[in-house]
Write an enzyme that holds these catalytic residues in place. Sequence first.
Site, PDB file in Angstrom:
ATOM      1  N   GLY A  14       0.666  -1.287   0.132  1.00  0.00           N
ATOM      2  CA  GLY A  14      -0.218  -0.029   0.082  1.00  0.00           C
ATOM      3  C   GLY A  14       0.793   1.198  -0.037  1.00  0.00           C
ATOM      4  CG  LEU A  96     -10.305  -6.183 -11.917  1.00  0.00           C
ATOM      5  CD1 LEU A  96     -10.286  -4.793 -11.746  1.00  0.00           C
ATOM      6  CD2 LEU A  96     -11.180  -6.544 -10.743  1.00  0.00           C
ATOM      7  CG  HIS A 112       2.037  -2.381 -15.533  1.00  0.00           C
ATOM      8  ND1 HIS A 112       1.675  -3.614 -14.659  1.00  0.00           N
ATOM      9  CD2 HIS A 112       3.085  -2.457 -16.215  1.00  0.00           C
ATOM     10  CE1 HIS A 112       2.461  -4.506 -15.250  1.00  0.00           C
ATOM     11  NE2 HIS A 112       3.499  -3.826 -16.359  1.00  0.00           N
ATOM     12  CB  VAL A 147      -3.650  -8.326 -18.548  1.00  0.00           C
ATOM     13  CG1 VAL A 147      -2.810  -8.196 -17.379  1.00  0.00           C
ATOM     14  CG2 VAL A 147      -4.617  -9.460 -17.820  1.00  0.00           C
ATOM     15  CD  GLU A 177       4.897   1.875  -8.929  1.00  0.00           C
ATOM     16  OE1 GLU A 177       3.927   1.585  -8.643  1.00  0.00           O
ATOM     17  OE2 GLU A 177       6.085   1.161  -9.246  1.00  0.00           O
TER      18      GLU A 177
HETATM   19  C1  GAR Z   1       3.482  -1.201  -7.270  1.00  0.00           C
HETATM   20  O1  GAR Z   1       4.693  -1.423  -7.880  1.00  0.00           O
HETATM   21  C2  GAR Z   1       2.606  -1.146  -8.382  1.00  0.00           C
HETATM   22  O2  GAR Z   1       2.882  -0.752  -9.330  1.00  0.00           O
HETATM   23  C3  GAR Z   1       2.399  -2.803  -8.719  1.00  0.00           C
HETATM   24  O3  GAR Z   1       2.408  -3.562  -7.414  1.00  0.00           O
HETATM   25  C4  GAR Z   1       3.254  -2.477  -6.416  1.00  0.00           C
HETATM   26  C5  GAR Z   1       2.190  -2.182  -5.346  1.00  0.00           C
HETATM   27  O4  GAR Z   1       3.071  -1.628  -4.383  1.00  0.00           O
HETATM   28  N1  GAR Z   1       1.330  -3.286  -9.496  1.00  0.00           N
HETATM   29  C6  GAR Z   1       1.147  -4.253 -10.319  1.00  0.00           C
HETATM   30  O5  GAR Z   1       2.324  -4.872 -10.757  1.00  0.00           O
HETATM   31  C7  GAR Z   1       0.128  -4.256 -11.174  1.00  0.00           C
HETATM   32  N2  GAR Z   1      -0.084  -4.910 -12.111  1.00  0.00           N
HETATM   33  P1  GAR Z   1       2.170  -0.792  -3.361  1.00  0.00           P
HETATM   34  O6  GAR Z   1       1.154  -1.764  -2.649  1.00  0.00           O
HETATM   35  O7  GAR Z   1       3.332  -0.454  -2.219  1.00  0.00           O
HETATM   36  O8  GAR Z   1       1.503   0.239  -3.918  1.00  0.00           O
END
Ligand code: GAR
Length: 228
Positions: A14, A96, A112, A147, A177
């Site tokens: 999170g 989903l 992503h 996806v 991010e």
């Molecule tokens: C993040 O790096 C996000 O981009 C990735 O999971 C991580 C979650 O981190 N998402 C994916 O890979 C979706 N395909 P967080 O829980 O610390 O935000």
Amino acid sequence: MNRRPTAILISGRGSNLAALLAAAADPSYPARIALVLSNRPDAAGLDRARTAGVPAAVVDHRTFRGDRAAFEAAVNERLDAAGVEIVALAGFLRVLTEGFVARWQDRLVNIHPSLLPAFKGLDTHARALAAGVKIHGCTVHLVRAGVDEGPILAQAAVPVLDEDTEATLAARVLEQEHRIYPPALAALAAGRVRIAGGRAIVTGAAAPAGALANPLPAPAAPPTPSTG
Ligand code: GAR
């Protein structure tokens, strides 16, 4: 201001949720986090939500024994009960169904950890290192049935360094991010996103000057002193 009620869907740590909660703590942010929902009861992000005073819910996918439609119906029930208008996926690791994606068309956003359309799917940082790319990054996009497909709202690029490991590269991308997700969600919530021919046009934001190159061209050698 009419702040759009937004749900953040998570599965784990999170940290993107934390970035969004921090942004939404500003009353002028156009999205209000109405619900944090996890498909895993042990997701650390649930505590972040509770600490921020935001309602947190769990819909454990395992109790639905592979019935994805029933799982998503339970998720939709929670979203509707919270009056949610926008859904932001932040490390939500369930695929989903087309039905869910269609219901939230243009109101469902994802982050992503790659520069899409490169490296869809899992293990993006290991695959970027294996491919030898010199620039990697992250993408915020509207979700479509395929996806990791859909109109791109924002991207950030980082250099891949020779000494990088999966962990160091992931950390460099994650920082970006946290930087691009809050303004991308704000643009969507404020109605500053228009879809044209499969592309997202985001208004009200500045494009940066300059470019990222890696490696940089070698600096010019200093002039050799003339001996006259
Ligand atoms: C993040 O790096 C996000 O981009 C990735 O999971 C991580 C979650 O981190 N998402 C994916 O890979 C979706 N395909 P967080 O829980 O610390 O935000």
